[in-house]
Scaffold this motif. Structure first.
Motif, PDB file in Angstrom:
ATOM      1  N   GLY A  10     -35.513 -49.122  -9.638  1.00  0.00           N
ATOM      2  CA  GLY A  10     -35.612 -50.466  -9.300  1.00  0.00           C
ATOM      3  C   GLY A  10     -35.818 -51.515 -10.599  1.00  0.00           C
ATOM      4  O   GLY A  10     -34.873 -52.540 -10.721  1.00  0.00           O
ATOM      5  N   ALA A  11     -36.495 -51.095 -11.585  1.00  0.00           N
ATOM      6  CA  ALA A  11     -36.546 -52.103 -12.709  1.00  0.00           C
ATOM      7  C   ALA A  11     -35.235 -51.947 -13.698  1.00  0.00           C
ATOM      8  O   ALA A  11     -35.028 -52.934 -14.401  1.00  0.00           O
ATOM      9  CB  ALA A  11     -37.627 -51.351 -13.701  1.00  0.00           C
ATOM     10  N   ALA A  12     -34.223 -51.158 -13.221  1.00  0.00           N
ATOM     11  CA  ALA A  12     -32.848 -51.173 -13.979  1.00  0.00           C
ATOM     12  C   ALA A  12     -32.031 -51.639 -12.969  1.00  0.00           C
ATOM     13  O   ALA A  12     -30.900 -51.438 -13.345  1.00  0.00           O
ATOM     14  CB  ALA A  12     -32.679 -49.594 -14.596  1.00  0.00           C
ATOM     15  N   ASN A  13     -32.640 -52.457 -11.931  1.00  0.00           N
ATOM     16  CA  ASN A  13     -31.642 -53.220 -11.074  1.00  0.00           C
ATOM     17  C   ASN A  13     -30.766 -51.953 -10.347  1.00  0.00           C
ATOM     18  O   ASN A  13     -29.788 -52.156  -9.827  1.00  0.00           O
ATOM     19  CB  ASN A  13     -30.563 -53.947 -11.827  1.00  0.00           C
ATOM     20  N   ASN A  14     -31.280 -50.735 -10.321  1.00  0.00           N
ATOM     21  CA  ASN A  14     -30.640 -49.621  -9.580  1.00  0.00           C
ATOM     22  C   ASN A  14     -29.171 -49.446 -10.045  1.00  0.00           C
ATOM     23  O   ASN A  14     -28.461 -48.571  -9.620  1.00  0.00           O
ATOM     24  CB  ASN A  14     -30.537 -49.996  -8.101  1.00  0.00           C
ATOM     25  N   LEU A  15     -28.907 -49.945 -11.265  1.00  0.00           N
ATOM     26  CA  LEU A  15     -27.711 -49.651 -12.075  1.00  0.00           C
ATOM     27  C   LEU A  15     -27.320 -48.122 -12.082  1.00  0.00           C
ATOM     28  O   LEU A  15     -26.120 -47.677 -11.908  1.00  0.00           O
ATOM     29  CB  LEU A  15     -27.476 -50.312 -13.196  1.00  0.00           C
ATOM     30  N   PRO A  16     -28.524 -47.116 -12.812  1.00  0.00           N
ATOM     31  CA  PRO A  16     -28.141 -45.783 -12.935  1.00  0.00           C
ATOM     32  C   PRO A  16     -27.813 -45.071 -11.566  1.00  0.00           C
ATOM     33  O   PRO A  16     -26.928 -44.325 -11.583  1.00  0.00           O
ATOM     34  CB  PRO A  16     -29.604 -45.424 -13.301  1.00  0.00           C
ATOM     35  N   LEU A  17     -28.415 -45.471 -10.312  1.00  0.00           N
ATOM     36  CA  LEU A  17     -28.222 -45.018  -9.079  1.00  0.00           C
ATOM     37  C   LEU A  17     -26.577 -45.517  -8.650  1.00  0.00           C
ATOM     38  O   LEU A  17     -25.951 -44.526  -7.991  1.00  0.00           O
ATOM     39  CB  LEU A  17     -29.341 -45.169  -7.962  1.00  0.00           C
ATOM     40  N   GLU A  18     -26.274 -46.612  -9.232  1.00  0.00           N
ATOM     41  CA  GLU A  18     -25.043 -46.835  -8.758  1.00  0.00           C
ATOM     42  C   GLU A  18     -24.179 -46.266  -9.648  1.00  0.00           C
ATOM     43  O   GLU A  18     -22.710 -45.616  -8.860  1.00  0.00           O
ATOM     44  CB  GLU A  18     -24.931 -48.392  -8.909  1.00  0.00           C
ATOM     45  N   LYS A  19     -24.269 -45.772 -10.715  1.00  0.00           N
ATOM     46  CA  LYS A  19     -23.251 -44.997 -11.413  1.00  0.00           C
ATOM     47  C   LYS A  19     -23.158 -43.499 -10.867  1.00  0.00           C
ATOM     48  O   LYS A  19     -22.262 -42.751 -11.030  1.00  0.00           O
ATOM     49  CB  LYS A  19     -23.768 -44.911 -12.938  1.00  0.00           C
ATOM     50  N   ALA A  20     -24.361 -42.813 -10.196  1.00  0.00           N
ATOM     51  CA  ALA A  20     -24.256 -41.794  -9.816  1.00  0.00           C
ATOM     52  C   ALA A  20     -23.794 -41.666  -8.184  1.00  0.00           C
ATOM     53  O   ALA A  20     -24.133 -40.543  -7.668  1.00  0.00           O
ATOM     54  CB  ALA A  20     -25.865 -41.226  -9.898  1.00  0.00           C
TER      55      ALA A  20
END
Length: 559
Positions: free
Chosen positions: A160-170
């Motif tokens: 969440g602290a990364a705005n969920n951008l890593p999860l979006e990439k995955a």
């Protein structure tokens, strides 16, 4: 030194517990596409029914390892059988079987062969291009349900602290196919590192703009800042490898100048119509090259930078006082203060013509932990990450380690930890700056610091007593106090790369396109080509594969 410092920074980041609750993100965690299972069975409360850090029964997971050459292991230990592996088996009930390990290019080639023959380990770490290929080939498990059911609050908070951008990439087609790492974003930003003692001597103000940089460079060349009555100092440094960085910020390039012109070479961007554009082909990039050519022709940039093997030598011998680099520049600057203890380096951010701060951003994630299709225990990966980031019990560098945690050799963490990956808050460096500053101001007791930050605190105390006597005491805390302090400045524009994988045409033609780009850009700056040759470069770039690559990227982004 660059490779060492980046590796050290990432290892320390992965091992360090967050020292502050400031800026804590929501625990919502997953992106909308990754936060729901198709049948609605993966509620967040389900995780509380199980131990989030340990499998109920012993489980064996096969892996592969990339190792450094000439790795020295403790007596009686191996890549597979070592004190980290035994520790994890006890704490998580997960035993790791190393199918094979290799070094460098050998590892890459063996992994490609394993993927091609579908001879995969149960879990492995891959880059984004390989990840997308594995998903397309149906070779890896959908982890959506397992993430939602088993991911700890700490894991969700950090995503969440990364705005969920890593999860979006995955996430592809609404399904989460990997546990991605989280990049530390501090390495995105390029700063001007300047000899403040030279500025003060020449009565020059601190730089704010590119024109200020040009003024300072001219003064450093012409006004004898080192006071030896010779014109033997240079202006702005460059390097003979690259003019800019498009991922992790390097040293002695001109990335910050490109950004001040709102240019982001090397990145795939979206224009005002939502179309993909290559940042090296924009009008703003042409304008930046024109400015660099002007500065170079006027002697404001080191005349020999294109052939100089080591620009750092000019810094170390006191003949240069101006270069662009990352927040951790004080590590290599330790050699400079050995020669001249009066060298007072300070970092500054450079604005654009509107007074705004622009920067590109490193990819939010670079590593994807995937599970082989058909593996019986996909949740083991999630529990492994839970434990890795757990407070007080895992290997996250927490302050209150159990006795057995203290016995781990953290210098071998990256080499022996079975599924090592970098995982930290994206603003980890700024957080550590705040913690160290508060400790030095007496707002936090030194005993409350993590081992890493306590080490920096102790080093700075020694340096205060005997300034710059020991570069090893000065470099690290100085980097956090000054480079890290500058990272608390809010950037007005943060530009992410729209595409960080590889397409079919890129794999075939990208090396030649980059070679052409580098040759043209360097020759324009050197004055060997007119600035308008940039337009010829753009036309050639498009015809020789650029347009096809853009079409392929747009197709990928629509998936």
């Amino acid at each position: 030194m660059l490779a060492f410092v980046i590796a050290l920074t990432l290892v320390l980041s992965a091992c360090a517990k967050n020292e502050s609750n400031e800026g804590k993100a929501s625990n919502s965690g997953a992106s909308p596409t990754a936060s729901q299972s198709a049948e609605g069975t993966a509620s967040a409360t389900s995780a509380s029914e199980e131990n989030p850090f340990k499998m109920a029964e012993p489980v064996e997971i096969s892996i592969i390892k990339s190792v450094v050459p000439d790795l020295k292991l403790p007596p009686g230990e191996s890549i597979e059988d070592n004190h980290f592996a035994k520790y994890l088996a006890d704490k998580t009930n997960i035993r790791f079987k190393v199918l094979w390990y290799a070094t460098g290019d050998d590892f890459t080639q063996k992994q490609k062969l394993a993927i091609a023959s579908n001879d995969l380990p149960d879990i492995m770490s891959v880059d984004e291009t390989t990840f997308r290929s594995l998903v397309e080939g149906g070779q890896v498990e959908d982890l959506t349900e397992y993430y939602n059911k088993y991911a700890s609050d700490k894991v969700k908070e950090m995503y969440g602290a990364a705005n969920n951008l890593p999860l979006e990439k995955a996430t592809i087609d609404g399904k989460l196919y990997a546990m991605p790492n989280i990049s530390v974003l501090a390495d995105s930003i390029s700063m001007a590192w300047v000899r403040q003692d030279w500025l003060d001597k020449l009565k020059l103000p601190a730089p704010k703009t590119v024109d200020d940089i040009a003024t300072i460079a001219k003064a450093f060349v012409e006004q004898d800042p080192d006071g030896n009555n010779k014109k033997d100092t240079v202006g702005l440094l460059g390097n003979n490898v690259e003019l800019y960085s498009f991922a992790y910020t390097g040293s002695y390039d001109f990335t910050a100048i490109f950004h001040a012109f709102d240019s982001y070479p090397g990145l795939w961007l979206k224009d005002e119509n939502g179309k993909v554009v290559y940042g090296s082909t924009t009008l703003q990039t042409k304008q930046t090259l024109a400015k660099l050519k002007e500065m170079y022709s006027n002697g404001l940039i080191d005349k020999e930078f294109m052939i100089r093997k080591e620009s750092s030598q000019l810094v170390n011998n006191g003949k240069a006082g101006l270069f662009f680099g990352p927040w951790w520049a004080p590590w290599p600057l330790g050699d400079s203060i050995k020669v001249d203890k009066n060298a007072d380096w300070k970092p500054y951010l450079i604005q654009d013509s509107q007074g705004k701060y622009n920067t590109h951003m490193v990819p939010p994630t670079t590593q994807f932990l995937v599970v082989k299709k058909g593996f019986k225990y996909p949740e083991a990966l999630v529990k492994h990450i839970n434990f890795y980031l757990s407070n007080g019990t895992g290997v996250s560098g927490a302050r209150d380690k159990a006795e057995e945690d203290q016995l781990l050799d953290y210098s071998l963490l990256q080499h022996l930890y079975p599924l090592y990956t970098t995982f930290d808050y994206p603003d980890a460096v700024a957080r550590k700056h705040e913690v160290l500053k508060k400790a030095l101001d007496g707002q936090i007791a030194p005993e409350e610091l993590t081992p890493e930050m306590k080490g920096h605190y102790d080093r700075w105390q020694r340096d205060l007593k005997n300034p710059k006597a020991e570069p090893g005491d000065w470099s690290a805390p100085y980097a956090y106090l000054y480079g890290g302090g500058l990272l608390t400045q809010k950037m007005d524009k943060e530009v992410y790369n729209a595409f960080t994988a590889t397409t079919k045409t890129m794999s075939q033609k990208w090396a030649n396109l980059l070679k052409m780009e580098k040759e043209v850009f360097f020759k324009i700056v050197a004055g060997d080509k007119p600035v308008d040759d940039f337009d010829k470069f753009v036309e050639a770039w498009k015809k020789q594969g650029g347009d096809q690559i853009i079409a392929e990227i747009e197709a990928e982004l629509q998936k």
